[in-house]
Design a protein around this motif. Structure first.
Motif, PDB file in Angstrom:
ATOM      1  N   ARG A 170       0.872  -0.957   0.001  1.00 56.85           N
ATOM      2  CA  ARG A 170      -0.025   0.072   0.076  1.00 56.85           C
ATOM      3  C   ARG A 170       0.753   1.158   0.123  1.00 56.85           C
ATOM      4  NH1 ARG A 170      -0.283   1.835   5.362  1.00 56.85           N
ATOM      5  NH2 ARG A 170       0.489   0.384   7.037  1.00 56.85           N
ATOM      6  N   LEU A 171       0.136   2.530  -0.068  1.00 57.90           N
ATOM      7  CA  LEU A 171       0.953   3.634  -0.217  1.00 57.90           C
ATOM      8  C   LEU A 171       1.324   3.975   1.328  1.00 57.90           C
ATOM      9  CD1 LEU A 171      -1.404   5.953  -2.505  1.00 57.90           C
ATOM     10  CD2 LEU A 171       0.677   4.711  -2.935  1.00 57.90           C
ATOM     11  N   MET A 172       2.412   4.813   1.482  1.00 55.42           N
ATOM     12  CA  MET A 172       2.899   5.193   2.771  1.00 55.42           C
ATOM     13  C   MET A 172       2.858   4.271   3.886  1.00 55.42           C
ATOM     14  SD  MET A 172       0.676   8.516   1.930  1.00 55.42           S
ATOM     15  CE  MET A 172       0.422   9.096   3.730  1.00 55.42           C
ATOM     16  N   THR A 173       3.442   3.249   3.776  1.00 49.20           N
ATOM     17  CA  THR A 173       3.468   1.982   4.633  1.00 49.20           C
ATOM     18  C   THR A 173       3.830   2.269   5.870  1.00 49.20           C
ATOM     19  OG1 THR A 173       5.842   1.295   3.914  1.00 49.20           O
ATOM     20  CG2 THR A 173       4.052   0.282   2.925  1.00 49.20           C
ATOM     21  N   ARG A 174       4.481   3.669   6.106  1.00 48.94           N
ATOM     22  CA  ARG A 174       4.678   3.949   7.594  1.00 48.94           C
ATOM     23  C   ARG A 174       3.585   4.390   8.144  1.00 48.94           C
ATOM     24  NH1 ARG A 174       9.050   9.104   9.085  1.00 48.94           N
ATOM     25  NH2 ARG A 174       8.304   9.252  11.145  1.00 48.94           N
ATOM     26  N   GLU A 175       2.552   4.507   7.660  1.00 46.02           N
ATOM     27  CA  GLU A 175       1.276   5.232   7.961  1.00 46.02           C
ATOM     28  C   GLU A 175       0.359   3.886   8.554  1.00 46.02           C
ATOM     29  OE1 GLU A 175       1.454   8.285   9.180  1.00 46.02           O
ATOM     30  OE2 GLU A 175       2.928   8.825   7.917  1.00 46.02           O
ATOM     31  N   ASP A 176      -0.669   4.561   9.444  1.00 41.67           N
ATOM     32  CA  ASP A 176      -2.053   3.338   9.495  1.00 41.67           C
ATOM     33  C   ASP A 176      -2.522   3.076   8.206  1.00 41.67           C
ATOM     34  OD1 ASP A 176      -1.082   3.027  12.059  1.00 41.67           O
ATOM     35  OD2 ASP A 176      -2.562   4.635  12.991  1.00 41.67           O
ATOM     36  N   SER A 228       1.695   6.553  15.779  1.00 38.26           N
ATOM     37  CA  SER A 228       0.339   6.210  15.241  1.00 38.26           C
ATOM     38  C   SER A 228      -0.329   5.218  16.230  1.00 38.26           C
ATOM     39  CB  SER A 228       0.890   5.735  13.866  1.00 38.26           C
ATOM     40  OG  SER A 228       1.407   4.426  13.892  1.00 38.26           O
ATOM     41  N   GLU A 229      -1.383   4.804  15.818  1.00 38.49           N
ATOM     42  CA  GLU A 229      -2.115   3.571  16.326  1.00 38.49           C
ATOM     43  C   GLU A 229      -1.195   2.435  16.281  1.00 38.49           C
ATOM     44  OE1 GLU A 229      -6.497   1.433  16.201  1.00 38.49           O
ATOM     45  OE2 GLU A 229      -6.061   2.911  14.721  1.00 38.49           O
ATOM     46  N   GLY A 230      -0.931   2.109  14.945  1.00 38.03           N
ATOM     47  CA  GLY A 230      -0.018   0.772  14.444  1.00 38.03           C
ATOM     48  C   GLY A 230       1.206   0.816  15.347  1.00 38.03           C
ATOM     49  N   GLU A 231       1.958   2.184  15.430  1.00 40.01           N
ATOM     50  CA  GLU A 231       3.088   1.905  16.482  1.00 40.01           C
ATOM     51  C   GLU A 231       2.801   1.569  17.661  1.00 40.01           C
ATOM     52  OE1 GLU A 231       5.794   5.240  13.670  1.00 40.01           O
ATOM     53  OE2 GLU A 231       4.488   5.884  15.338  1.00 40.01           O
ATOM     54  N   ALA A 232       1.709   2.342  18.338  1.00 39.67           N
ATOM     55  CA  ALA A 232       1.392   2.002  20.009  1.00 39.67           C
ATOM     56  C   ALA A 232       1.218   0.496  19.986  1.00 39.67           C
ATOM     57  CB  ALA A 232       0.265   2.875  20.288  1.00 39.67           C
ATOM     58  N   LYS A 233       0.472  -0.204  19.000  1.00 43.73           N
ATOM     59  CA  LYS A 233       0.235  -1.457  19.169  1.00 43.73           C
ATOM     60  C   LYS A 233       1.623  -2.500  19.088  1.00 43.73           C
ATOM     61  CE  LYS A 233      -4.523  -1.619  17.458  1.00 43.73           C
ATOM     62  NZ  LYS A 233      -5.413  -1.952  16.224  1.00 43.73           N
ATOM     63  N   ARG A 234       2.367  -1.874  18.208  1.00 46.21           N
ATOM     64  CA  ARG A 234       3.746  -2.739  17.941  1.00 46.21           C
ATOM     65  C   ARG A 234       4.650  -2.530  19.170  1.00 46.21           C
ATOM     66  NH1 ARG A 234       2.545  -1.170  12.620  1.00 46.21           N
ATOM     67  NH2 ARG A 234       4.021   1.090  12.901  1.00 46.21           N
ATOM     68  N   GLN A 235       4.582  -1.285  19.747  1.00 42.51           N
ATOM     69  CA  GLN A 235       5.337  -1.023  21.099  1.00 42.51           C
ATOM     70  C   GLN A 235       4.710  -1.624  22.240  1.00 42.51           C
ATOM     71  OE1 GLN A 235       6.646   2.810  21.041  1.00 42.51           O
ATOM     72  NE2 GLN A 235       6.998   2.985  18.784  1.00 42.51           N
ATOM     73  N   GLY A 236       3.697  -2.093  22.253  1.00 44.29           N
ATOM     74  CA  GLY A 236       2.906  -2.741  23.471  1.00 44.29           C
ATOM     75  C   GLY A 236       2.444  -1.457  24.204  1.00 44.29           C
ATOM     76  N   VAL A 237       2.271  -0.431  23.668  1.00 44.69           N
ATOM     77  CA  VAL A 237       1.681   0.763  24.551  1.00 44.69           C
ATOM     78  C   VAL A 237       0.088   0.769  24.809  1.00 44.69           C
ATOM     79  CG1 VAL A 237       1.510   3.323  24.907  1.00 44.69           C
ATOM     80  CG2 VAL A 237       3.646   2.123  24.008  1.00 44.69           C
TER      81      VAL A 237
END
Length: 469
Positions: A209-215, A364-373
């Motif tokens: 997808r586009l901009m894979t860094r984003e949700d 981002s929402e995804g980063e929070a999940k990946r970091q266990g936040v």
């Protein structure tokens, strides 16, 4: 070897962080020299941020002119003169360069135009652009050499002489069919701009997808916005081979999720990542180590492996934004004055200047999940914001990530009109350590885009109660 000229401070590269270091040091009374190969002031005022936004502004004008009837303004046929677009951009660049030269003169820092290569620790040999050689040595060295566009190793691509952002900003014609390789921020900005100038545009992205860094919801919304303007998006597309010559006719062979296919176009723009400008400048001789990707290895204080040598900006692996390079300067400046600042202590805001723009700061929402936040998420469509309804700028949404246990604002994303300015309000609240309720209860001016923040933060879910075992 030529006798080395002795300076107190030597900066290689005149980008955002480097020039600020040079001006600060020179104004502080230190003998300072800056070696710059080509772009006075670095890439931002010459070939990147500012000229790109200048061209995007011209493209926006063309778009508004074509669609003025939606707002009750009736006009005739709209034509784009890319030679005039380019001239407007060049005039802006010339003003910026003149300003930089004036500040160099006022600061006392010596600007040396040439290509530098270290021949020993803290010793730089400079091949001058106007001929001759100088050897410079200094007590303190600052590396600010930047990056350049990566051209993927695909058969026929390099031979096709594709455009990078540098050449794209110098076009004096509207490409008939521009094929953009890369679905990241700069590629999408230019894809939309050239579509608005009148080009057919296809974006080829190797990722799913586009901009894979984003949700995913952010990526999907940007894809919808660009698709509505007639831009073709090919995601998950592996580029196999390129034929022809950019500027004439080109053919791209792709492997896509639906099978192999060919795309015919007129021009290719490569926007597929960056490579640090660290090769061939004698960093080994200077005792400066690189990481596995070729960036200068630095610690949180931006110190390299060599004593009294620092690196700033993109070449140091800092996020590739002008404002972050400027913050690199502030970290070094404060630490040299006895401070204890680190690159790990900062928020990193950024914008993509499509229409509508994307802005994000923090997690981002995804980063929070990946970091266990543990976090709570709230989303508000722009169509729910009265300012957006009033101006019919209803595309996009706001999204916030809030800590589950302490009510801190962890991140904010917005696709919508004035996204960068609205983000700055949230960033300020994050820097102040405010709870999200402060913005939920704030009385923002009506009808502004920022007014939507009250509704967004009011919709944050209550804290979840951890399950007991």
């Amino acid at each position: 070897m030529i006798q080395a000229e002795q300076f107190e401070v030597l900066v290689l590269g005149s980008g955002a962080g480097g020039k600020l270091i040079a001006w600060h040091m020179a104004q502080s009374g230190r003998r300072t020299a800056v070696v710059e190969r080509r772009w006075i002031g670095g890439s931002c005022p010459n070939i990147a941020c500012m000229p790109t936004k200048n061209q995007i502004s011209s493209a926006s004008t063309a778009h508004v002119a074509r669609h003025g009837a939606r707002h009750g303004t009736i006009s005739g046929a709209v034509a784009v003169d890319m030679a005039l677009v380019r001239r407007r951009k060049r005039e802006m660049v010339e003003r910026q360069v003149a300003k930089h030269l004036r500040i160099y003169q006022e600061s006392g820092a010596e600007l040396i135009m040439g290509s530098g290569r270290f021949v020993a620790p803290k010793t730089l040999e400079v091949k001058l652009n106007d001929g001759g050689t100088r050897v410079l040595a200094a007590d303190k060295i600052f590396l600010n050499v930047g990056t350049h566009a990566a051209v993927p190793n695909v058969p026929g691509l390099e031979a096709a002489r594709p455009l990078t952002h540098i050449e794209a900003l110098e076009l004096d014609y509207v490409p008939k069919h521009l094929i953009v390789i890369g679905g990241g921020y700069s590629g999408l900005e230019l894809a939309q701009a050239f579509r608005r100038f009148g080009s057919a545009v296809t974006v080829v992205e190797s990722g799913p997808r586009l901009m894979t860094r984003e949700d995913v919801d952010v990526s999907d919304e940007i894809r919808r916005v660009l698709g509505d303007e007639g831009i073709q998006i090919l995601a998950g597309a592996q580029l196999l081979q390129v034929g022809g010559r950019s500027g004439d006719t080109v053919t791209l062979s792709l492997r896509t999720p639906s099978g192999e296919q060919q795309i015919d176009g007129s021009d290719i723009l490569v926007a597929a990542g960056r490579i640090p400008n660290t090769a061939g400048i004698g960093l080994k001789e200077a005792g400066v180590e690189l990481d596995g990707r070729g960036y200068v290895s630095v610690n949180g204080r931006l110190e390299t492996s060599a004593p009294d040598v620092w690196a700033v900006g993109e070449c140091a692996g800092s996020p590739q934004f002008t404002h972050i390079s400027e913050d690199d300067f502030r970290i070094i400046r404060d630490n040299l004055a006895g401070g204890h600042r680190s690159t790990g202590d900062r928020l990193v805001p950024y914008c993509m200047f499509t229409d509508p723009p994307l802005a994000r700061v923090g997690l981002s929402e995804g980063e929070a999940k990946r970091q266990g936040v543990l976090a709570r998420v709230a989303t508000l469509p722009m169509d729910s914001v009265l300012g957006a309804q009033a101006t019919d700028q209803r595309q996009g949404f706001m999204k916030v990530v809030v800590g589950n246990n302490d009510d801190r604002i962890l991140g904010f994303t917005m696709i919508g009109a004035s996204a960068g300015e609205v983000m700055a309000a949230v960033q300020t609240a994050m820097l102040a350590g405010l709870a999200y309720s402060s913005l939920a209860d704030a009385d923002f001016a009506h009808p502004t885009m920022a007014e939507g923040l009250s509704s967004l933060f009011s919709s944050v879910p209550p804290r979840s109660v951890p399950e007991t075992k």
